[in-house]
Write an enzyme that holds these catalytic residues in place. Structure first.
Site, PDB file in Angstrom:
ATOM      1  N   ILE A  15       0.861  -1.196   0.000  1.00 57.82           N
ATOM      2  CA  ILE A  15       0.000   0.000   0.000  1.00 57.82           C
ATOM      3  C   ILE A  15       0.890   1.236   0.000  1.00 57.82           C
ATOM      4  O   ILE A  15       1.706   1.406   0.888  1.00 57.82           O
ATOM      5  CB  ILE A  15      -0.923   0.049   1.241  1.00 57.82           C
ATOM      6  CG1 ILE A  15      -1.818  -1.188   1.317  1.00 57.82           C
ATOM      7  CG2 ILE A  15      -1.801   1.311   1.190  1.00 57.82           C
ATOM      8  CD1 ILE A  15      -2.681  -1.245   2.581  1.00 57.82           C
ATOM      9  N   HIS A  16       0.715   2.081  -0.998  1.00 62.20           N
ATOM     10  CA  HIS A  16       1.424   3.370  -1.016  1.00 62.20           C
ATOM     11  C   HIS A  16       0.529   4.347  -1.748  1.00 62.20           C
ATOM     12  O   HIS A  16      -0.513   3.971  -2.267  1.00 62.20           O
ATOM     13  CB  HIS A  16       2.814   3.241  -1.654  1.00 62.20           C
ATOM     14  CG  HIS A  16       2.784   2.698  -3.042  1.00 62.20           C
ATOM     15  ND1 HIS A  16       2.689   3.494  -4.153  1.00 62.20           N
ATOM     16  CD2 HIS A  16       2.793   1.428  -3.491  1.00 62.20           C
ATOM     17  CE1 HIS A  16       2.653   2.734  -5.238  1.00 62.20           C
ATOM     18  NE2 HIS A  16       2.713   1.486  -4.855  1.00 62.20           N
ATOM     19  N   GLY A  17       0.890   5.610  -1.787  1.00 61.73           N
ATOM     20  CA  GLY A  17       0.034   6.671  -2.303  1.00 61.73           C
ATOM     21  C   GLY A  17      -0.711   6.340  -3.577  1.00 61.73           C
ATOM     22  O   GLY A  17      -1.923   6.489  -3.667  1.00 61.73           O
ATOM     23  N   ALA A  20      -3.164   3.398  -3.069  1.00 64.40           N
ATOM     24  CA  ALA A  20      -4.216   3.767  -2.128  1.00 64.40           C
ATOM     25  C   ALA A  20      -5.247   4.687  -2.765  1.00 64.40           C
ATOM     26  O   ALA A  20      -6.438   4.458  -2.645  1.00 64.40           O
ATOM     27  CB  ALA A  20      -3.602   4.423  -0.897  1.00 64.40           C
TER      28      ALA A  20
END
Length: 166
Positions: A15-17, A20
């Site tokens: 999960i990262h920017g 997400a």
């Protein structure tokens, strides 16, 4: 009925920017499931990944075994989920255990010694190639895109061009 898998993605950042926000909006998911035996044992990483989930979207870190169990659980019937994996080996394990996937998005696999870069954000070794080949043999589309608006590129075609497959 089973859970509604809107996106299965391999990205070793999990999960990262980008994932997400962009992917969750584009797919209309309700929940992100990070599928990793290693991360499931690591309380700090689990906590950090839960913090990285976008507002209004629940996230959980589960083992491969747990995903296979909840995949058939009525509690998840029709739930729109995104599955995130760090490796193709984990994807292959859940597919071989009966989880149905039509397509896998490959977002990022970082370079490390012994791996060959096939795009500027995907590096594979022999084991990865073998796992991808098995996923391909089972009829699963393997597509490369960092974000939904990118043009889909076929991983198998790319690996053939790189003479990594017969």
């Amino acid at each position: 009925m089973v859970m509604d898998i809107k996106l299965a993605r391999i990205d070793d950042r999990l999960i990262h920017g980008q994932v997400a926000t962009v992917w969750s909006k584009a797919t209309g998911i309700e929940r992100i499931l990070v599928v990793s035996d290693d991360v499931a044992k690591d309380e700090l990483r689990k906590f950090l990944l839960k913090q990285a989930a976008p507002p209004g979207i629940k996230s959980n870190v589960v083992t491969k075994k747990k995903l296979v169990e909840v995949y058939h659980d009525q509690l998840f019937d029709g739930m729109k989920v995104m599955l995130l994996f760090a490796t193709p080996k984990d994807v292959l394990a859940i597919v071989n255990a009966g989880v149905k996937l039509d397509s896998v998005n490959i977002g990022g696999m970082r370079f490390s010694p012994g791996k060959k870069m096939i795009t500027n954000f995907i590096s594979v070794d022999g084991e990865d190639v073998a796992d991808f080949e098995q996923l391909h043999q089972s009829g699963i589309e393997l597509e490369i895109r960092q974000v939904p608006n990118d043009r889909k590129n076929n991983l198998i075609s790319l690996m053939q061009k790189e003479k990594m497959l017969n």
